[in-house]
Design a protein around this motif. Sequence first.
Motif, PDB file in Angstrom:
ATOM      1  N   ILE A 194       0.845  -1.204   0.000  1.00 31.55           N
ATOM      2  CA  ILE A 194       0.000   0.000   0.000  1.00 31.55           C
ATOM      3  C   ILE A 194       0.880   1.253   0.000  1.00 31.55           C
ATOM      4  N   LEU A 195       1.917   1.234   0.821  1.00 30.25           N
ATOM      5  CA  LEU A 195       2.838   2.381   0.860  1.00 30.25           C
ATOM      6  C   LEU A 195       3.597   2.519  -0.459  1.00 30.25           C
ATOM      7  N   TYR A 196       3.941   1.380  -1.063  1.00 31.45           N
ATOM      8  CA  TYR A 196       4.662   1.429  -2.333  1.00 31.45           C
ATOM      9  C   TYR A 196       3.752   1.931  -3.455  1.00 31.45           C
ATOM     10  N   ILE A 197       2.468   1.670  -3.332  1.00 29.04           N
ATOM     11  CA  ILE A 197       1.499   2.218  -4.285  1.00 29.04           C
ATOM     12  C   ILE A 197       1.457   3.742  -4.180  1.00 29.04           C
ATOM     13  N   MET A 198       1.568   4.254  -2.951  1.00 27.50           N
ATOM     14  CA  MET A 198       1.629   5.707  -2.770  1.00 27.50           C
ATOM     15  C   MET A 198       2.861   6.286  -3.466  1.00 27.50           C
ATOM     16  N   PHE A 199       3.974   5.544  -3.355  1.00 25.30           N
ATOM     17  CA  PHE A 199       5.182   5.949  -4.092  1.00 25.30           C
ATOM     18  C   PHE A 199       4.902   5.951  -5.593  1.00 25.30           C
ATOM     19  N   ALA A 200       4.196   4.921  -6.067  1.00 23.48           N
ATOM     20  CA  ALA A 200       3.895   4.803  -7.489  1.00 23.48           C
ATOM     21  C   ALA A 200       3.088   6.001  -7.987  1.00 23.48           C
TER      22      ALA A 200
ATOM     23  N   VAL B 162       8.968   5.278   0.168  1.00 22.08           N
ATOM     24  CA  VAL B 162       9.914   4.179  -0.079  1.00 22.08           C
ATOM     25  C   VAL B 162      10.715   3.884   1.178  1.00 22.08           C
ATOM     26  N   ALA B 163      11.120   4.927   1.892  1.00 16.59           N
ATOM     27  CA  ALA B 163      11.856   4.735   3.142  1.00 16.59           C
ATOM     28  C   ALA B 163      11.003   3.975   4.160  1.00 16.59           C
ATOM     29  N   LEU B 164       9.722   4.303   4.238  1.00 17.64           N
ATOM     30  CA  LEU B 164       8.815   3.592   5.151  1.00 17.64           C
ATOM     31  C   LEU B 164       8.660   2.125   4.735  1.00 17.64           C
ATOM     32  N   VAL B 165       8.568   1.887   3.430  1.00 16.48           N
ATOM     33  CA  VAL B 165       8.468   0.509   2.928  1.00 16.48           C
ATOM     34  C   VAL B 165       9.709  -0.281   3.316  1.00 16.48           C
ATOM     35  N   ASP B 166      10.879   0.326   3.131  1.00 17.71           N
ATOM     36  CA  ASP B 166      12.136  -0.350   3.471  1.00 17.71           C
ATOM     37  C   ASP B 166      12.185  -0.701   4.959  1.00 17.71           C
ATOM     38  N   HIS B 167      11.700   0.215   5.800  1.00 21.23           N
ATOM     39  CA  HIS B 167      11.669  -0.040   7.243  1.00 21.23           C
ATOM     40  C   HIS B 167      10.763  -1.230   7.571  1.00 21.23           C
ATOM     41  N   LEU B 168       9.575  -1.275   6.966  1.00 19.73           N
ATOM     42  CA  LEU B 168       8.639  -2.371   7.227  1.00 19.73           C
ATOM     43  C   LEU B 168       9.178  -3.702   6.711  1.00 19.73           C
ATOM     44  N   VAL B 169       9.818  -3.683   5.551  1.00 24.44           N
ATOM     45  CA  VAL B 169      10.379  -4.916   4.986  1.00 24.44           C
ATOM     46  C   VAL B 169      11.497  -5.446   5.871  1.00 24.44           C
ATOM     47  N   GLN B 170      12.355  -4.552   6.358  1.00 23.50           N
ATOM     48  CA  GLN B 170      13.446  -4.988   7.234  1.00 23.50           C
ATOM     49  C   GLN B 170      12.909  -5.505   8.568  1.00 23.50           C
ATOM     50  N   ARG B 171      11.870  -4.882   9.078  1.00 22.42           N
ATOM     51  CA  ARG B 171      11.272  -5.373  10.327  1.00 22.42           C
ATOM     52  C   ARG B 171      10.645  -6.748  10.125  1.00 22.42           C
ATOM     53  N   ARG B 172      10.023  -6.961   8.949  1.00 25.76           N
ATOM     54  CA  ARG B 172       9.454  -8.260   8.651  1.00 25.76           C
ATOM     55  C   ARG B 172      10.531  -9.329   8.560  1.00 25.76           C
ATOM     56  N   HIS B 173      11.646  -8.975   7.939  1.00 28.46           N
ATOM     57  CA  HIS B 173      12.767  -9.919   7.845  1.00 28.46           C
ATOM     58  C   HIS B 173      13.293 -10.278   9.241  1.00 28.46           C
ATOM     59  N   ALA B 174      13.356  -9.255  10.107  1.00 24.72           N
ATOM     60  CA  ALA B 174      13.860  -9.498  11.459  1.00 24.72           C
ATOM     61  C   ALA B 174      12.928 -10.438  12.248  1.00 24.72           C
ATOM     62  N   VAL B 175      11.623 -10.250  12.069  1.00 22.44           N
ATOM     63  CA  VAL B 175      10.648 -11.108  12.762  1.00 22.44           C
ATOM     64  C   VAL B 175      10.697 -12.545  12.225  1.00 22.44           C
ATOM     65  N   GLU B 176      10.847 -12.653  10.899  1.00 19.56           N
ATOM     66  CA  GLU B 176      10.877 -13.973  10.270  1.00 19.56           C
ATOM     67  C   GLU B 176      12.235 -14.639  10.379  1.00 19.56           C
TER      68      GLU B 176
END
Length: 424
Positions: free
Chosen positions: A235-241, A406-420
């Motif tokens: 959703i955030l990346y769509i906002m970037f789009a 995009v910065a917010l997306v990167d933060h969420l993706v990295q947090r997801r990686h950390a959880v997984e």
Amino acid sequence: MKMKSRRAGPPDGGYGWVVVISAFFIMGLTAAVLKNFGIFFLDIQRHFGVLASTTSWITSTTIAMFHLGAPAACALTLLSSQRVVIIVGGLLTASGMLLASLDLSLPWLYFTMGILQGIGISFSWIPANSMVSHYFVRWRPIAYAIASSGECVFAILFSPFFQWLIETYTWQGALLIIGGLQLNVCVCGALMRPLEATQCSIQDTKTSLKGDSAVLAPKRKAAFQCSLLRKPELILYIMFAILSAAGFFIPPLFLVPFANSLGMDRYWPASILSVLALADLVGRLTCGWVANMRLLRNLQLLTMVATLLGVVLLLLPISHNYWVILVFASLHGFLFGCVVAIHINSIVDIVSLEGFDSGLGIFMLFRSIGGFIGPPAAGWLVDQTNDYSSAFYLSGLCLVSSAVFVALVDHLVQRRHAVEGDVP
């Protein structure tokens, strides 16, 4: 016979390079023409005596139809073949320009240069990229780089050529000639030899079916994953789009009118677009190489180049000197090429490779919103302020704002990686 069956699959060369060259010309005869619509802007505006915002709806409609036509292009490709869809796209693209040259009215240009041209570009561009993907595996990045560079190379050549056509044959005559040139898209489409025959022979041998999965896979992927819209990262990346698309298409449309408003000779502004296209080509290749080195995450790199692109656009109209404008236009082209090189690949980081096709479809669909409203909004600002600089300020603000998402997306993706427990 069995050994031949095992080797069947994406050729990774051979006739694939004919496909790449055909795609190169398709990109040039479609996307590069759209990039140079700005050269016609002032002539069309003066001819009909309308506001800049009214004229800019032609480009907005083309951009919107290009994005909105992508799902239909994919569906028709599955029903028939890339070759058929590209030929249809070539006919639509050429018809749009040929009919536009009749100069019936401004709404007529919305329909011909906007709707017909936009759908034609979509029907040509999407299947051409698909063919390159099907013909290559190991050399796919290089094949894509060569094919996509057609947009930049032709944009460099078309800028002075279109200006010469307008001065020699008027803008109506120029559209007629360009439409004739775009019929060559059909020729390129005819060269796109499908891999269907290979697939049929392979299907008779079950042992070779697995080896050819790379070719057959796209035909079997019918389910569209709408559930991806539940991902906050997407959703955030769509906002970037949306924001980036709003900013992307403003500079090429208003750069020539801006330079003309400063009293420059008509060929000097057209040369700016050629330099911009050359810088775009260098940016695509450079950023692709940097991304391949894995020095930074794709989303990190995208945040940086999108921010810098926005800053450059905010600074571009400050100076009224040709050479300074040329430098900023070159920086804009380079950074634009950088964004283009990685913003699609970054979708994989968000939705994984399994959801890439659906994620790309969603991305393109929503990106049409920004492409549709950006140029008219900039045109409205120009009308209100009587200054083309305002268009570049709007474009710069859109791109800087998009980088935040995009910065917010990167933060969420990295947090997801950390959880997984994954390694980014």
